[in-house]
Motif scaffolding. Structure first.
Motif: not given
Lengths: 660, 660
Positions: A513-520, A536-539, A562-569, A574-582
């Protein structure tokens, strides 16, 4: 108690608390308890191994009572272990006997007609069915540990045995050889059962999944019911095959001149009677005895009716003569050499396993209802011995019957004595009144079998399986259709295959599963499950939902990439910052093996090539131990292993959590 | 950031946050974020099913590039997919070619003597080995996606094939039939490989565990090395069996008059030379080319030596003539009917699978080193096609060679072109210089094979396996001894059996742990791991460390009851208060099926009989969903399902947590 809910988090934290002093400080700072990770005491090889063996084969700790006992006591306990009757008979009382007596009579009245019918399913003489309700129950009463199970021939095993034997020998032309092969199969069925129990391999039958069993049982029930059309419609030349197509063909093929209206009249009317009785019993549990004795009543009435009207002269098939007297010895009939030895063995193993599955399932169900423990392996030894003895006293495979055990339970049985009562009644029947069954029309037996096997179709379970797990339901259907369209053994094969395939699938394709941050908050969640969760941008945070073993290590590695690849696409679009940490969240990863560690190493190498840092969060203690043993912790660097995802994020993307 | 560490805890909390308003309030009170459990969006049956299928068979999402592309483009992509050469050849450069050329020459010099030797292992004429290094590499270069793998005959597959074929036909007496069967096996090996890839069943080879492979390879290596004693000692009548006992017998049986000192002299001296070269190469990676060309050099020198001294007249066995010219067609030789069809198929499937395992392992290893993705299924199609074509051009099973691929990589290969270079060199060899090999002594080939296969013995891995997991090591040993004491195929069988047994064991006997409270906290830990953890009077807290499926549901249930029983015995001894609540910590329970739910129901019933309340803590979302679907949540009561163990304890034993 704000910390109560932080259990899970701290748990993993503590696992790695002692990693670096900085971590420990953070740890203490946060909770004021100075606990560090407790590594389980290092076991030496022998204990480690013996523990594994114990948990595998002696999970139920059977030798518990023997601990620190004098030898004499030990021997006595050993004998008791083999013959539980010695234990429970000491506290046996009259009140208990009352219950056992009633229930014994009830199941006897139920089993006598069933036995005659089921022996037909196995293409065996009617008396053999009755024999099998006389000797085996006695053996079981002495050795078995279930108090509610009713022992005797059962529909499914009879059909399976009949089909398998018929593939080898034609009972019409070679009745004796057929009977001998049947006893041989019974003997080896017993040996298989006893051996499985003795060598503590009982867990093998667990590999037949519940879903597959439900499907198989329902299919077998329908097959059996269809076969009874022979009896109900009075068809003379009926197919030997059990699949629905051939059965239907021989039913309609005979529609014009093969059917016998008198037989149909008897059969259908009594079937209706039995079903009504069944319905009443279901509506009002107190009236359970109505469906229980209905079969015997219909046998008596119909037999009497045929006797006075001499309907047999008008083409109503009857049982004809059943040999009088109790079980003749049959040890000499068993094939211990020659070509039929192997065949008998093969058939015995298959039928024995099926019988075992049914008996153990029943035993467990009722044990749970009355809260007593069933020792599966001990049970198997008892069932096996009973069939071995049975094979030497002209019985065919006996096991626990669903329908009769239920009646036994409802009739208030207290101990296996109800089986003794039943077997005595059967014995008396054999000695005195078998001749009376001469005029019993086969149509009645057919309708009794039909009304009995319909109970094997478990719609509720099927529906539950459908609701809970669609793939399970598929397994259920597979077994079901395998039985009704192909044959019983084929359906069984499908059931086993599907069950194993399901196990292998479970271990090959774990969820990620891909995890995201619950705001606040600093909570990280599956973004599919929680639409508000934001990346989280870059993560990139991925959670692996299973132990990482050789079966799934490559899949896990490639799925993460594959998660990483999809993310990078996405990032490119969307011109987002590149992933630095997995960040790989390991909380649900219970264990890991060398292949799993190898996969992590490959993942690490790949990421290094891409200038992405691998970070681990929440490794469990077993995992961290093995990662250490394999020096992977040095490869990745201990500063890359964090207590929680939140920690890791705070460390690598401080801005992301400032708003907390 | 005190909340960071409470990740895990809150996660499960959130899972059940919306259970009862009271819970929700507590939740909000504690964290101020009003998040409730997010149930994954209910999928309809079709999507649910197609998702499962996709993750199982198309985990790598092969159709990704095809999305929203014009048809023409799609076709082009499809062709590229089948022939990656069309893709990478467009950016092919001179600089790349330099690398490929050098490495191609290197592996060619390595493969020529190896091929001649390996074809002997397979009891096939020397030229067949060379054929197999000509055609298959070309096919692979066009279809394969690995850039570093070196294609050709390999020791283990040659030995396996030789053994299996020899069981059917004696190559001495029926050389033609033997050859035909070999091509038939090769054909079906190719078909198997291609089919597995085409039907996306690549994951099947994952079921051979790393440990088993290490053991199998080492065993095969030793077996092969021992067989070379025939060549090195110049023994004429040598056993056909491959097990260590028979080999040793024929070695010592011939010690007095079977050995040939000239042969021994040549063999041993060159073996020493090769091993020294190997050692140098290992010490200084820059000198990798020394061990790479050493074999060819020793062939040249020894051949020349034999030629001038005419040592063959003194009993030094030589290669004799190798047919000149390139691969003759052999499609007509394949058995497409007759008794050998089935045999060839069986052998092909086995040898094909082994070859596949080796090739995929190599491909993955080097892909990870250079960071490019290998599509396992696509690889299999490429390898399969190459063997199918090979079987029609007088080649036997080719696959990726560990030793040569390593050399290829170190020699700086850039693309599969290095395979093309190699195959051209082999072709030239076949056309021009095969006659020169006439005087090559078999002893040299033997020593080359020995020095080559020694690389297959992976002590490091074995030691790592020993350190990480003793049971894994046992699997490794099993395969190893199976090969050297019984036979290759038997060892393979053991390897597979052990691997499967290990999978089944993993799912049948999950770990469970008794949890205790760490003083002054609300953290609950495995009491074995944390000696300070203390039990809460009147409570029993058990954690299940695995998904609960039909394979382990009964074990889990009975194991929990055993924890309870042991606990109660202690209580009686120490006069402690009786257990009133059994808390089952479900955090690690990733999933549950109908059997698992059924087991929980039985557990509940049993506990109710004993006046003990069942309490669940931290059910994951998949679990809670299924428990709801099965109405178990109503059975147990929603007020019995808690966010964390801490919560449950606070609720049922307030005093226990007062001291926090």
């Amino acid at each position: 108690m704000p910390r109560a809910v932080s259990d899970g988090g701290e748990e993993h934290e503590a696992d790695v608390a002692s990693w670096t002093s900085s971590h420990r400080r953070m740890d203490s700072a946060q909770h004021g308890h100075g606990y560090k990770v407790g590594f389980p005491p290092k076991k030496n090889l022998l204990t480690e191994f013996s523990d594994a063996v114990r948990e595998t084969f002696f999970a139920d700790d059977p030798l518990r009572e023997y601990k620190d006992q004098p030898t004499s006591k030990k021997i006595w306990l050993g004998v008791q272990h083999a013959f539980p009757v010695l234990d429970w008979s000491r506290h046996y009382s009259l009140s208990k006997f009352k219950g056992d007596f009633i229930s014994g009579l009830t199941i006897a009245s139920l089993c006598i007609p069933q036995d005659i019918g089921y022996s037909k399913l196995a293409n065996l003489p009617a008396e053999v069915g009755l024999y099998s309700s006389f000797v085996p129950p006695l053996i079981y009463a002495a050795m078995g540990s279930s108090r509610d199970i009713a022992i005797g021939p059962v529909a499914v095993v009879s059909l399976l045995l009949g089909t398998l034997l018929h593939n080898e020998i034609d009972p019409k032309t070679h009745p004796l050889e057929y009977k001998r092969l049947a006893f041989t199969a019974t003997f080896f069925a017993g040996v298989t059962q006893a051996a499985l129990g003795f060598f503590r391999l009982g867990f093998i039958i667990e590999f037949l999944s519940h879903a597959a069993i439900v499907g198989f049982m329902a299919g077998a029930a329908i097959t059996i019911a269809l076969q009874q059309l022979k009896g109900i419609l009075g068809i003379v030349n009926f197919t030997k095959k059990s699949d629905i197509a051939s059965v239907m063909r021989s039913v309609w093929g005979n529609v014009h001149h093969g059917w016998n209206w008198q037989t149909i009249l008897i059969g259908v009317s009594f079937l209706a009677f039995l079903l009504v009785a069944k319905y009443i019993g279901k509506k009002n549990r107190k009236l359970f005895w109505i469906p229980a004795i209905a079969p015997l009543i219909s046998v008596i009435i119909s037999t009497f009716f045929v006797y006075i009207t001499h309907a047999e002269k008008h083409g109503v098939a009857i049982v004809k003569n059943i040999n009088k007297g109790i079980n003749p010895p049959s040890a000499s009939l068993i094939y211990f050499s020659g070509p039929y030895l192997a065949t008998g063995f093969r058939i015995g193993v298959i039928a024995g396993m099926v019988g075992l599955t049914e008996a153990i399932a029943i035993g467990r169900t009722f044990a749970a209802l009355k809260d007593y423990q069933i020792d599966g392996n001990k049970e198997m030894v008892a069932l096996g011995t009973m069939n071995i003895v049975g094979s030497m006293t002209s019985c065919y495979i006996a096991t626990g019957s669903f329908s009769r055990s239920a009646v036994n339970y409802m009739a208030g049985c207290k101990t296996a004595v109800s089986n003794v009562v039943m077997s005595i009644v059967v014995m008396l029947t054999l000695l005195l009144i078998t001749p009376l069954f001469k005029y019993t029309p086969n149509a009645i037996l057919a309708s009794i079998i039909i009304s009995a096997v319909l109970g094997l179709i478990d719609f509720e379970s099927a529906y539950l399986i459908w609701k809970v797990d669609k793939l399970d339901f598929l397994a259920c259907l597979g077994a079901f259709f395998g039985v009704i369209f192909a044959s019983v053994e084929y359906g069984l094969l499908i059931a086993v295959a599907i069950s194993l395939a399901k196990i292998l699938l479970q271990v090959t394709r774990p969820r990620t599963a891909l995890l995201g941050n619950l705001p606040r908050t600093t909570i990280y969640r599956n973004v599919e499950q929680y639409p508000d969760a934001t990346k989280v941008p870059g993560l990139l945070i991925v959670r692996v939902d299973s132990a990482i073993y050789f079966t799934n290590s490559n899949y896990v590695k490639e799925r993460i990439l594959r998660w990483l690849r999809d993310e990078e696409e996405q990032q490119q679009d969307q011109k987002l910052p590149k992933t630095e940490f997995l960040i790989v969240e390991l909380s649900p990863v219970i264990d890991i093996d060398t292949s799993g560690i190898h996969a992590l190493e490959e993942l690490l190498k790949t990421l290094e090539k891409r200038k992405i840092q691998l970070v681990l969060a929440n490794p469990g203690s077993a995992v961290i131990e093995k990662l250490r043993a394999a020096k992977f912790t040095d490869m990745i660097g201990e500063d890359k292993i964090f207590l929680t995802v939140g920690d890791a994020v705070k460390n690598f993307a401080p801005k992301a959590v400032d708003n907390v």
